[in-house]
Design a protein around this motif. Sequence first.
Motif, PDB file in Angstrom:
ATOM      1  N   GLU A 297       0.703  -1.073  -0.176  1.00 59.29           N
ATOM      2  CA  GLU A 297      -0.021   0.751  -0.135  1.00 59.29           C
ATOM      3  C   GLU A 297       0.484   1.214  -0.134  1.00 59.29           C
TER       4      GLU A 297
ATOM      5  N   ARG B  24       2.256   1.282  -3.477  1.00 59.60           N
ATOM      6  CA  ARG B  24       1.142   2.151  -4.482  1.00 59.60           C
ATOM      7  C   ARG B  24       0.779   3.670  -4.348  1.00 59.60           C
ATOM      8  N   ALA B  25       1.114   3.960  -2.899  1.00 62.71           N
ATOM      9  CA  ALA B  25       0.538   5.423  -2.810  1.00 62.71           C
ATOM     10  C   ALA B  25       1.990   6.772  -2.830  1.00 62.71           C
TER      11      ALA B  25
ATOM     12  N   THR C  21       1.601   6.844  -6.758  1.00 61.31           N
ATOM     13  CA  THR C  21       0.144   7.111  -7.495  1.00 61.31           C
ATOM     14  C   THR C  21       0.565   8.745  -6.869  1.00 61.31           C
ATOM     15  N   SER C  22       0.455   9.206  -5.438  1.00 57.74           N
ATOM     16  CA  SER C  22       0.543  10.229  -4.865  1.00 57.74           C
ATOM     17  C   SER C  22       1.781  11.048  -4.469  1.00 57.74           C
ATOM     18  N   ASN C  23       2.583  10.629  -4.442  1.00 62.86           N
ATOM     19  CA  ASN C  23       4.111  11.049  -4.090  1.00 62.86           C
ATOM     20  C   ASN C  23       4.079  11.160  -2.806  1.00 62.86           C
ATOM     21  N   THR C  24       3.144  10.455  -1.548  1.00 61.77           N
ATOM     22  CA  THR C  24       2.801  10.258  -0.633  1.00 61.77           C
ATOM     23  C   THR C  24       4.180   8.990   0.460  1.00 61.77           C
TER      24      THR C  24
ATOM     25  N   LYS D 221      10.853   8.986  -7.133  1.00 62.00           N
ATOM     26  CA  LYS D 221      10.678  10.633  -7.057  1.00 62.00           C
ATOM     27  C   LYS D 221      11.634  11.541  -6.585  1.00 62.00           C
TER      28      LYS D 221
ATOM     29  N   CYS E 187       2.237  -3.933  -8.408  1.00 63.29           N
ATOM     30  CA  CYS E 187       3.174  -2.786  -8.278  1.00 63.29           C
ATOM     31  C   CYS E 187       4.177  -3.067 -10.139  1.00 63.29           C
TER      32      CYS E 187
ATOM     33  N   ASP F  82       4.221  -0.912 -12.864  1.00 59.90           N
ATOM     34  CA  ASP F  82       4.260   0.684 -12.394  1.00 59.90           C
ATOM     35  C   ASP F  82       5.887   0.516 -12.358  1.00 59.90           C
TER      36      ASP F  82
END
Length: 215
Positions: free
Chosen positions: A24, A27-28, A31-34, A79, A120, A123
């Motif tokens: 998780e 994936r975060a 998808t959201s740079n979190t 990232k 993943c 990706d």
Amino acid sequence: AAILYDRAKKTRQACSIYNRLLSEAIRALITSNTLAEGNILSSARSFASRLSSTQNEFDRTTNTLYTLLDIYVYVEFFKSQQFERAYEVIQKLSLLPFAHTQIDQCLESINYYSTEILDCYPDIILITLTLMSILASVEYKSSANSSNQHLLLAATSSFDQRTSHILSTNKKGLLDELKRQADVLFRFIGLLPIKLHNHVHVQLMECFSRIKNAC
């Protein structure tokens, strides 16, 4: 829950929970740079380190844990635009082939990957070809000395933590290597037993074109 299972010596259950949390988190990040919560990563890394020092053999669940930790580091390097470090990491992880002789082994390994890794995997392919297209671009300048960030791979990884200098000497040599590796990955993608979404195919082709046309 993972910590409680760990304290109760229920290693397999703890490992399964860490795998889900890491999947998780990856994936975060994609998808959201979190970024993942620090306590999740530190707990998972501590757990993995203790496993590596107490177990001589690793099952699928344990291998998944180490792989997910290394994937997280790879994505985090990418990232944070530490592209040279990311490039070195993905070369070390054996997730993707960078020589034609590695294709069969990578295809065979896919049969043993857990759901957390497979989720993943597309990706990872896209990030890798995007990374290679960035390194191949005329505009890219080596940033090997621009950051002091130090991220550790999982305890079983053989990755060398020293600063990368892969772009500091021969850009043409690297460009030739990137084009060769892109050909390998393009062939590998065509043989994949997993389905890639159409938008991923489009982006992969764009990256492949940028690499092959770079000069």
